[in-house]
Design an enzyme around this catalytic site. Structure first.
Site, short mmCIF file in Angstrom:
data_model
loop_
_atom_site.label_atom_id
_atom_site.label_comp_id
_atom_site.label_asym_id
_atom_site.label_seq_id
_atom_site.Cartn_x
_atom_site.Cartn_y
_atom_site.Cartn_z
N SER A 275 13.68 12.96 -19.17
CA SER A 275 14.82 12.72 -20.06
C SER A 275 15.82 13.85 -19.91
O SER A 275 15.44 14.98 -19.57
CB SER A 275 14.33 12.66 -21.52
OG SER A 275 15.41 12.71 -22.43
N TYR B 276 10.66 16.55 -28.58
CA TYR B 276 10.56 15.60 -27.46
C TYR B 276 11.03 16.27 -26.17
O TYR B 276 10.36 16.16 -25.13
CB TYR B 276 11.41 14.38 -27.77
CG TYR B 276 11.47 13.34 -26.68
CD1 TYR B 276 10.47 12.40 -26.53
CD2 TYR B 276 12.56 13.29 -25.81
CE1 TYR B 276 10.53 11.43 -25.54
CE2 TYR B 276 12.64 12.33 -24.81
CZ TYR B 276 11.62 11.40 -24.68
OH TYR B 276 11.68 10.45 -23.69
#
Length: 218
Positions: A131, A144
């Site tokens: 990501s 995250y």
């Protein structure tokens, strides 16, 4: 000879879209996800093998590795979002972070370790879905993003240590998925990319087999 791929998180989102794309090209697929009912439907649609379960559980990873004595492609796509609403780092619940590390870092590393002999033998490839939160300072995304940064560095070192295996850590960008909707709301998520478009880019990457490295799919 038919190529074999193992895809985690394959019942929806990018994992499902990639499974459909690879199935259309004749790949033999072994698919896993936590939702057994949805996964079984996908497997029936694609003629794939479904092994439902949680990749964070060691026994499940052992079952997956045993199902792929030959393996051309491992896709570590399954991922957790972590605590919601997305908390700032100063108040991030530590137990939630431990669980997130188990899902987003320990599980893919363990699955790599369990399957790397088969991938080596096939001179195959490993895709770890990452990501832009791994590299950008986005408020609320610290937990995250930290797990994805760890996964990226593991991938980077793995690529150096396994020259006969292609290793890509692939950033799909924002996609209209349930995970993004849980993080930012369904209305904002609806404006993000279609996972099928991102899956096509990932399938092209797999077919081209460029050098190992970080790849942006949008």
């Amino acid at each position: 000879m038919t190529n074999t791929a193992l895809i985690t998180g394959a019942s929806r989102g990018l994992g499902l879209a990639l499974a459909r794309s690879l199935a259309g090209a004749g790949w033999n697929l072994v698919l896993t996800a936590r939702g057994a009912e949805d996964l079984e439907k996908v497997a029936a649609e694609l003629g794939a093998t479904a092994i439902p379960g949680d990749v964070a559980e060691a026994a499940h990873r052992e079952r997956l590795a045993a199902a792929v004595p030959t393996l051309d492609l491992l896709v570590n796509n399954a991922s957790g979002l972590g605590a919601t609403p997305l908390p700032k780092i100063a108040g991030y619940p530590l137990e939630a972070f431990r669980v997130l590390l188990e899902t987003n870092v320990i599980a893919p590393l363990s699955l790599i370790q369990a399957t790397i002999p088969a991938v080596r033998a096939a001179r195959g490839a490993i895709v770890n879905i990452t990501s832009d939160a791994a590299t950008g300072a986005y408020e609320g995304w610290g937990g995250y993003g930290a797990t994805k940064a760890a996964l990226e560095q593991l991938s980077n070192v793995l690529a150096a240590e396994e020259p006969d295996v292609a290793v890509w850590w692939a950033d799909p960008g924002e996609m209209n998925t349930r995970m993004l909707a849980d993080a930012v709301g369904a209305e904002e998520a609806a404006g993000a990319a279609d996972p099928e478009d991102v899956a096509r880019a990932l399938h092209e990457l797999i077919d081209r087999r460029p050098a190992s490295g970080r790849v942006s799919l949008q």
